[in-house]
Design a protein around this motif. Structure first.
Motif, PDB file in Angstrom:
ATOM      1  N   MET A   1       0.832  -1.216   0.000  1.00 48.93           N
ATOM      2  CA  MET A   1       0.000   0.000   0.000  1.00 48.93           C
ATOM      3  C   MET A   1       0.867   1.267   0.000  1.00 48.93           C
ATOM      4  N   SER A   2       0.474   2.232  -0.750  1.00 47.55           N
ATOM      5  CA  SER A   2       1.212   3.489  -0.746  1.00 47.55           C
ATOM      6  C   SER A   2       0.866   4.268   0.519  1.00 47.55           C
ATOM      7  N   PRO A   3       1.717   5.237   0.897  1.00 54.48           N
ATOM      8  CA  PRO A   3       1.463   5.976   2.134  1.00 54.48           C
ATOM      9  C   PRO A   3       0.100   6.676   2.103  1.00 54.48           C
ATOM     10  N   VAL A   4      -0.488   6.811   3.277  1.00 55.96           N
ATOM     11  CA  VAL A   4      -1.799   7.451   3.373  1.00 55.96           C
ATOM     12  C   VAL A   4      -1.614   8.961   3.351  1.00 55.96           C
ATOM     13  N   MET A   5      -2.258   9.587   2.418  1.00 54.79           N
ATOM     14  CA  MET A   5      -2.165  11.052   2.306  1.00 54.79           C
ATOM     15  C   MET A   5      -3.030  11.687   3.384  1.00 54.79           C
ATOM     16  N   SER A   6      -2.524  12.716   4.019  1.00 60.70           N
ATOM     17  CA  SER A   6      -3.300  13.394   5.042  1.00 60.70           C
ATOM     18  C   SER A   6      -4.563  13.997   4.439  1.00 60.70           C
ATOM     19  N   THR A   7      -5.666  13.874   5.153  1.00 63.95           N
ATOM     20  CA  THR A   7      -6.898  14.478   4.639  1.00 63.95           C
ATOM     21  C   THR A   7      -7.214  15.781   5.352  1.00 63.95           C
ATOM     22  N   GLN A   8      -6.348  16.192   6.282  1.00 66.43           N
ATOM     23  CA  GLN A   8      -6.615  17.467   6.942  1.00 66.43           C
ATOM     24  C   GLN A   8      -6.273  18.609   5.969  1.00 66.43           C
ATOM     25  N   PRO A   9      -7.043  19.695   6.006  1.00 61.13           N
ATOM     26  CA  PRO A   9      -6.797  20.768   5.039  1.00 61.13           C
ATOM     27  C   PRO A   9      -5.414  21.394   5.201  1.00 61.13           C
ATOM     28  N   VAL A  10      -4.848  21.801   4.092  1.00 55.19           N
ATOM     29  CA  VAL A  10      -3.561  22.487   4.128  1.00 55.19           C
ATOM     30  C   VAL A  10      -3.817  23.958   3.874  1.00 55.19           C
ATOM     31  N   LYS A  11      -3.279  24.804   4.722  1.00 52.81           N
ATOM     32  CA  LYS A  11      -3.473  26.236   4.500  1.00 52.81           C
ATOM     33  C   LYS A  11      -2.277  26.767   3.727  1.00 52.81           C
ATOM     34  N   PHE A  12      -2.534  27.327   2.584  1.00 53.77           N
ATOM     35  CA  PHE A  12      -1.449  27.824   1.756  1.00 53.77           C
ATOM     36  C   PHE A  12      -1.249  29.306   2.068  1.00 53.77           C
ATOM     37  N   TYR A  13      -0.365  29.572   3.017  1.00 58.58           N
ATOM     38  CA  TYR A  13      -0.219  30.928   3.529  1.00 58.58           C
ATOM     39  C   TYR A  13       0.211  31.923   2.461  1.00 58.58           C
ATOM     40  N   GLN A  14       1.077  31.471   1.553  1.00 58.83           N
ATOM     41  CA  GLN A  14       1.633  32.438   0.608  1.00 58.83           C
ATOM     42  C   GLN A  14       0.631  32.867  -0.454  1.00 58.83           C
ATOM     43  N   THR A  15      -0.146  31.936  -0.917  1.00 59.00           N
ATOM     44  CA  THR A  15      -0.978  32.243  -2.080  1.00 59.00           C
ATOM     45  C   THR A  15      -2.462  32.086  -1.811  1.00 59.00           C
ATOM     46  N   ASN A  16      -2.792  31.252  -0.827  1.00 62.48           N
ATOM     47  CA  ASN A  16      -4.184  30.943  -0.522  1.00 62.48           C
ATOM     48  C   ASN A  16      -4.912  30.306  -1.702  1.00 62.48           C
ATOM     49  N   THR A  17      -4.167  29.722  -2.618  1.00 58.53           N
ATOM     50  CA  THR A  17      -4.822  29.063  -3.743  1.00 58.53           C
ATOM     51  C   THR A  17      -4.544  27.566  -3.700  1.00 58.53           C
ATOM     52  N   PHE A  18      -5.322  26.846  -4.445  1.00 57.72           N
ATOM     53  CA  PHE A  18      -5.230  25.390  -4.428  1.00 57.72           C
ATOM     54  C   PHE A  18      -4.078  24.885  -5.281  1.00 57.72           C
ATOM     55  N   THR A  19      -3.982  25.366  -6.509  1.00 56.47           N
ATOM     56  CA  THR A  19      -2.991  24.800  -7.419  1.00 56.47           C
ATOM     57  C   THR A  19      -1.586  25.317  -7.138  1.00 56.47           C
ATOM     58  N   VAL A  20      -1.445  26.618  -7.005  1.00 53.46           N
ATOM     59  CA  VAL A  20      -0.101  27.161  -6.812  1.00 53.46           C
ATOM     60  C   VAL A  20       0.468  26.655  -5.501  1.00 53.46           C
ATOM     61  N   GLY A  21      -0.384  26.611  -4.466  1.00 52.23           N
ATOM     62  CA  GLY A  21       0.067  26.142  -3.166  1.00 52.23           C
ATOM     63  C   GLY A  21       0.576  24.719  -3.189  1.00 52.23           C
ATOM     64  N   ASN A  22       0.128  23.954  -4.137  1.00 58.86           N
ATOM     65  CA  ASN A  22       0.583  22.577  -4.227  1.00 58.86           C
ATOM     66  C   ASN A  22       2.083  22.472  -4.418  1.00 58.86           C
ATOM     67  N   ARG A  23       2.669  23.474  -5.027  1.00 52.65           N
ATOM     68  CA  ARG A  23       4.111  23.402  -5.272  1.00 52.65           C
ATOM     69  C   ARG A  23       4.910  23.442  -3.983  1.00 52.65           C
ATOM     70  N   LEU A  24       4.269  23.876  -2.908  1.00 51.43           N
ATOM     71  CA  LEU A  24       4.950  23.914  -1.618  1.00 51.43           C
ATOM     72  C   LEU A  24       4.946  22.542  -0.948  1.00 51.43           C
ATOM     73  N   GLN A 233      -7.096   1.929  -2.518  1.00 53.70           N
ATOM     74  CA  GLN A 233      -6.123   1.042  -1.875  1.00 53.70           C
ATOM     75  C   GLN A 233      -6.775  -0.231  -1.340  1.00 53.70           C
ATOM     76  N   PHE A 234      -8.100  -0.216  -1.239  1.00 47.95           N
ATOM     77  CA  PHE A 234      -8.811  -1.385  -0.719  1.00 47.95           C
ATOM     78  C   PHE A 234      -9.366  -2.221  -1.860  1.00 47.95           C
ATOM     79  N   ARG A 235      -9.547  -3.486  -1.590  1.00 52.51           N
ATOM     80  CA  ARG A 235     -10.354  -4.368  -2.439  1.00 52.51           C
ATOM     81  C   ARG A 235     -11.703  -4.551  -1.756  1.00 52.51           C
ATOM     82  N   GLY A 236     -12.717  -4.800  -2.534  1.00 49.78           N
ATOM     83  CA  GLY A 236     -14.049  -4.968  -1.955  1.00 49.78           C
ATOM     84  C   GLY A 236     -14.880  -3.717  -2.169  1.00 49.78           C
ATOM     85  N   ALA A 237     -16.045  -3.676  -1.541  1.00 43.58           N
ATOM     86  CA  ALA A 237     -16.975  -2.565  -1.760  1.00 43.58           C
ATOM     87  C   ALA A 237     -16.534  -1.329  -0.991  1.00 43.58           C
TER      88      ALA A 237
END
Ligand SMILES: Cc1ncc(C[n+]2csc(CCOP(=O)(O)OP(=O)(O)O)c2C)c(N)n1
Ligand code: SF4
Length: 351
Positions: A1-24, A233-237
């Motif tokens: 299994m690959s690592p579990v990605m955090s589902t808590q929101p990330v606050k992008f302080y510099q840009t406050n945007t979704f895509t650009v903040g991803n680069r951080l 990551q799961f098999r089944g329903a």
């Protein structure tokens, strides 16, 4: 299994945007949509209304599933807005193998595809079924429960816009109390949809003990992607229930789709969480709890609660629903959702 990605929101302080903040973020933490090579499973040119939450949710969900399966994905689609706006025969916006089922049998069709893949030993090809809340909570409910009970290897995604939108906004079992629809009119002493009715599908899915259940909204797209990735990551329903505002049916401005989805979460009316094998593992905490009025007021389907006379009594009953969600899902606490117990009852529509 690959690592579990955090589902808590990330606050992008510099840009406050979704895509650009991803680069951080570290590459594995970036959103699928931040990748210029994203698959674009649901391509441009479809006929959804401006600001359609369902189109946005489907695009993000299916792109995330495609990434998680290295493009080895088949989707089955119940009748409904998503099918109608994406695939007016002989055209389609889908860039993946995609099949339109009947309105009520998409879990069975997806189960059949999964069974055929198993017989052919094509373990690497995965199956997604998708439908609206009408297709899911009402007409397809029996098929879906069977799919859960047999633990068929299918991810079912419900795009919940809280009514039958494709046929002109009729009430479904996911329509919230007091909401006006074509079949729950805003007249009489108890205008709109009745209190205390309806079905809470994520809870019902959890009661089947299936490997993975999650709720999400189009306001937290990174969280949505992470949950779809996790589901694969799961098999089944598996079952992912996404709140997708519908400007036409909700009577909201097309530019307020994301805001309304966020308000549904931040008022506590739509708890966002994930569960494994019937146990809640994680909830999205509320930074600041907002009164339900902020969510209700911008939507014409609730206009009768504010004019000609404010219906404080009904608003208070809706607030009580939100308060109980917040309490029972521990939405304000730092911990996980362990405060939940098996005796919990659905909170979205009950009182
Ligand atoms: C057996 C059957 N009954 C009714 C219909 C008509 N019908 C097509 S789509 C739809 C509503 C779909 O609502 P929902 O599943 O909530 O999806 P949405 O359009 O809101 O995304 C209805 C009633 C149908 N296609 N088949
Ligand atoms: S009616 Fe609602 S769900 Fe259907 S395409 Fe328009 S905005 Fe989307």
């Amino acid at each position: 299994m690959s690592p579990v990605m955090s589902t808590q929101p990330v606050k992008f302080y510099q840009t406050n945007t979704f895509t650009v903040g991803n680069r951080l973020l570290a590459p594995e933490e970036r959103s699928v949509q931040a990748d210029p090579k994203r698959p674009n499973a649901l391509n441009c040119g479809h006929r959804a209304c401006q600001g359609c939450g369902e189109a946005l949710g489907a695009r993000y969900a299916i792109d995330a599933a495609l990434e998680a399966t290295n493009g080895q994905l088949i989707a089955a689609n119940a009748t409904g807005c998503l099918e109608v706006f994406s695939t007016p025969y002989p055209e389609t916006s889908w860039q993946i193998p995609w099949i339109h089922s009947l309105f009520g049998n998409v879990p069975a069709v997806a189960t059949g595809i999964a069974a055929a893949l198993k017989v052919k030993r094509k373990d690497g090809v995965r199956v997604v079924a998708q439908g609206g809340d009408g297709g899911t909570t009402d007409i397809g409910f029996g098929c879906l429960s069977g799919m859960f009970e047999r633990n068929d290897d299918v991810l079912y995604i419900c795009y919940d816009n809280e009514a039958y939108m494709n046929t002109g906004v009729q009430r479904s079992s996911a329509t919230p109390p007091a909401a006006r629809t074509a079949t729950t009119t805003a007249h009489g002493p108890e205008p709109g949809n009745a209190f205390g009715q309806g079905k809470n599908l994520p809870w019902i899915a959890m009661a089947h003990g299936i490997p993975y259940v999650a709720t999400a909204t189009v306001a937290d797209l990174r969280d949505l992607e992470a949950k779809v990735r996790r589901a694969m990551q799961f098999r089944g329903a598996r079952y992912v229930h996404i709140l997708v505002p519908c400007p036409l049916g909700w009577g909201s401005a097309s530019h307020e789709t994301i805001k309304l989805a966020r308000l549904a979460k931040e008022t506590g009316l739509f708890p966002v969480y994930e569960a494994e094998y019937g146990e809640v593992r994680q909830t999205l905490k509320l930074r600041k709890v907002l009164p339900v009025e902020e969510y209700l007021r911008p939507q014409k389907r609730f206009a009768h609660l504010f004019s000609p006379e404010p219906r404080r009594d009904i608003i208070a009953r809706i607030q009580a629903v939100a308060d109980r969600n917040i309490r029972r899902f521990s939405l304000q606490d730092a911990g996980t959702g362990q405060a939940l117990s098996g005796s919990m009852t659905p909170e979205r529509t009950g009182e």
